[in-house]
Write a protein that holds these residues in place. Structure first.
Motif, PDB file in Angstrom:
ATOM      1  N   LYS A  86       0.754  -1.149   0.127  1.00 56.17           N
ATOM      2  CA  LYS A  86       0.042  -0.101   0.174  1.00 56.17           C
ATOM      3  C   LYS A  86       0.780   1.093  -0.001  1.00 56.17           C
ATOM      4  CE  LYS A  86      -4.011   1.969   0.399  1.00 56.17           C
ATOM      5  NZ  LYS A  86      -5.443   1.792  -0.636  1.00 56.17           N
ATOM      6  N   ARG A  87       1.940   1.205   0.712  1.00 56.69           N
ATOM      7  CA  ARG A  87       2.855   2.488   0.783  1.00 56.69           C
ATOM      8  C   ARG A  87       3.750   2.655  -0.435  1.00 56.69           C
ATOM      9  NH1 ARG A  87       5.227   6.535   0.590  1.00 56.69           N
ATOM     10  NH2 ARG A  87       6.432   7.289   2.089  1.00 56.69           N
ATOM     11  N   PHE A  88       4.538   1.633  -0.706  1.00 59.21           N
ATOM     12  CA  PHE A  88       5.180   1.904  -1.954  1.00 59.21           C
ATOM     13  C   PHE A  88       4.806   1.514  -3.282  1.00 59.21           C
ATOM     14  CE2 PHE A  88       7.568   1.190   1.836  1.00 59.21           C
ATOM     15  CZ  PHE A  88       8.305   2.353   1.937  1.00 59.21           C
ATOM     16  N   ARG A  89       3.832   0.679  -3.386  1.00 60.34           N
ATOM     17  CA  ARG A  89       3.203   0.192  -4.652  1.00 60.34           C
ATOM     18  C   ARG A  89       4.337  -0.534  -5.457  1.00 60.34           C
ATOM     19  NH1 ARG A  89      -1.892   1.796  -4.731  1.00 60.34           N
ATOM     20  NH2 ARG A  89      -2.474   3.697  -3.280  1.00 60.34           N
ATOM     21  N   ASP A  90       5.385  -1.264  -5.097  1.00 63.00           N
ATOM     22  CA  ASP A  90       6.466  -1.837  -5.754  1.00 63.00           C
ATOM     23  C   ASP A  90       6.517  -3.315  -5.438  1.00 63.00           C
ATOM     24  OD1 ASP A  90       8.977  -2.349  -6.888  1.00 63.00           O
ATOM     25  OD2 ASP A  90       9.969  -0.322  -6.058  1.00 63.00           O
ATOM     26  N   LEU A  91       5.862  -3.967  -6.087  1.00 61.86           N
ATOM     27  CA  LEU A  91       5.834  -5.704  -5.848  1.00 61.86           C
ATOM     28  C   LEU A  91       7.148  -6.133  -5.878  1.00 61.86           C
ATOM     29  CD1 LEU A  91       2.322  -6.822  -6.755  1.00 61.86           C
ATOM     30  CD2 LEU A  91       3.090  -5.809  -4.688  1.00 61.86           C
ATOM     31  N   PRO A  92       7.767  -5.954  -7.234  1.00 60.77           N
ATOM     32  CA  PRO A  92       9.132  -6.341  -7.374  1.00 60.77           C
ATOM     33  C   PRO A  92      10.252  -6.313  -6.310  1.00 60.77           C
ATOM     34  CG  PRO A  92       8.553  -5.602  -9.433  1.00 60.77           C
ATOM     35  CD  PRO A  92       7.576  -5.257  -8.348  1.00 60.77           C
ATOM     36  N   ARG A  93      10.261  -4.934  -5.605  1.00 58.35           N
ATOM     37  CA  ARG A  93      11.005  -4.669  -4.416  1.00 58.35           C
ATOM     38  C   ARG A  93      10.606  -5.406  -3.342  1.00 58.35           C
ATOM     39  NH1 ARG A  93      10.831   1.485  -2.653  1.00 58.35           N
ATOM     40  NH2 ARG A  93      11.986   1.255  -0.570  1.00 58.35           N
ATOM     41  N   LEU A  94       9.261  -5.573  -3.205  1.00 58.79           N
ATOM     42  CA  LEU A  94       8.861  -6.434  -1.875  1.00 58.79           C
ATOM     43  C   LEU A  94       9.071  -7.885  -1.981  1.00 58.79           C
ATOM     44  CD1 LEU A  94       6.958  -6.676   0.702  1.00 58.79           C
ATOM     45  CD2 LEU A  94       5.049  -6.835  -0.943  1.00 58.79           C
ATOM     46  N   GLN A  95       9.035  -8.406  -3.451  1.00 57.25           N
ATOM     47  CA  GLN A  95       9.360  -9.557  -3.621  1.00 57.25           C
ATOM     48  C   GLN A  95      10.903 -10.001  -3.086  1.00 57.25           C
ATOM     49  OE1 GLN A  95       9.169 -10.833  -7.853  1.00 57.25           O
ATOM     50  NE2 GLN A  95      10.814 -12.578  -7.361  1.00 57.25           N
ATOM     51  N   VAL A  96      11.796  -9.103  -3.418  1.00 54.12           N
ATOM     52  CA  VAL A  96      13.004  -9.374  -3.141  1.00 54.12           C
ATOM     53  C   VAL A  96      13.233  -9.375  -1.620  1.00 54.12           C
ATOM     54  CG1 VAL A  96      15.396  -8.284  -3.247  1.00 54.12           C
ATOM     55  CG2 VAL A  96      14.128  -8.343  -5.289  1.00 54.12           C
TER      56      VAL A  96
END
Length: 358
Positions: free
Chosen positions: A318-328
């Motif tokens: 919700k905060r960063f809207r960056d799933l690839p970064r979250l996946q790492v």
């Protein structure tokens, strides 16, 4: 009777007598040869005949084999399944455990727990040989001992490894667990903690008697690191200059190395509580203390496993809207697990998400 007829009949009888004697002598030779072959084997000629008769009961004339060829095939097939070294499953399991001494303590503990539970719940299984179990037997024992699909699948994995170990040692001819299907696990929706619940957890962790638990709780909540990984981490894995946490291969669930970013809320906790590099993140008696913090925070009997990891993923998305970064950060192979299981942003506002990490 005329003389000619008498001599004619007499000659026929004589010829028949000679032929019969010849057949009898031939049979005697076969019988003698058979007895010589069976000598000192403890098998009588009658026993041998009965065994052949039993084998021929399954003989089909459509097989394209002669009766002798069929019996030879029965014997050769049987020989493949006869083994001199049989191994009871209980003894084999103990030997299997010995070969796993290089595993992480918690991984070894899981194998020991699952195996002992299976054997203790089914005492007759202890003395059975590996070669005796069929796929249906394995499925029955697993089903009766492990009731939930996830437990069943974990036990199936353990039993599969045990039979692979037995197969390499020729205690069995195949792995019967290979034919037991895994159970479908229906994932339940896990709601992330609210900001108010998060504050309660942190407030109780900051209390003087629980303060040594605060860094570990911070890593669970604000970095989404798995509980078992947190228990393996040391302070040397925290780099506050680079704002990175290194989850070493010895600590990682998947065996690979990954780096997780340190966000502001977590950084403040780590700076305040920093210890010597070789110190463990989790304090002594961590499990008991962590359980107590959860209970006094209102989660007694209702705590959901991995809820903090789900909370981190949902607020991060919700905060960063960056799933690839979250996946790492999460250490996932791809994005599918994040989308299908971990992210649940319902009820989280942008303001709450920003506040959560700051």
């Amino acid at each position: 009777m005329p003389i000619r007829a008498f001599y004619s009949n007499t000659s026929k009888i004589f010829v028949f007598f000679i032929v019969d004697m010849s057949i009898l002598n031939t049979m005697d030779k076969h019988i003698q040869s058979a007895l010589i072959l069976l000598k000192r084997r403890g098998v009588t000629l009658l026993d041998a005949a009965r065994l052949i008769r039993n084998a021929l009961d399954a003989f089909s004339e459509d097989s394209g084999l002669t009766p002798v060829q069929f019996c030879a095939k029965v014997v050769s097939t049987g020989l493949k399944h006869i083994r001199n070294d049989e191994m009871p499953i209980k003894d084999g399991f103990l030997l299997y455990l010995e070969t796993k001494h290089d595993l992480r303590p918690d991984s070894l503990r899981d194998i020991r727990y699952l195996g002992n539970r299976l054997l203790n719940s089914n005492p007759e299984l202890c003395e059975m040989y590996f070669s005796e179990l069929k796929p249906a037997d394995c499925e029955q024992y697993l089903s009766s001992t492990f009731k939930t699909p996830s437990q069943f699948n974990k036990a199936r994995t353990m039993l599969y490894g045990l039979f692979e170990f037995a197969l390499k040692r020729e205690w069995c001819d195949r792995n019967p667990v290979k034919f037991v299907e895994r159970r479908k696990v229906i994932e339940k929706e896990i709601s992330p903690l609210s900001c108010a619940q998060t504050k309660d957890l942190l407030k109780n962790a900051k209390a003087l008697k629980n303060r040594d638990c605060l860094p570990a709780i911070g890593l669970l909540l604000f970095a989404g690191i798995r509980p078992r990984e947190v228990r393996r981490l040391k302070w040397k894995d925290i780099d506050l200059e680079e704002n990175l946490i290194t989850v070493r291969s010895q600590c990682s669930k998947t065996g690979g190395v990954r780096h997780v970013e340190i966000l502001p809320a977590l950084r403040r906790i780590l700076v305040e509580c920093q210890k010597e590099e070789e110190s463990c993140i989790c304090p002594p008696n961590w499990r008991r203390k962590w359980k107590n913090i959860r209970e006094i925070s209102g989660f007694k009997g209702v705590w959901v496993q991995d809820v903090l990891r789900h909370t981190y993923a949902s607020y991060y998305a919700k905060r960063f809207r960056d799933l690839p970064r979250l996946q790492v950060n999460m250490g996932h192979r791809d994005l599918s697990l994040l989308r299908s299981r971990y992210i649940n942003m319902r009820g989280i506002s942008n303001v709450e998400a920003e506040s959560f990490f700051n």
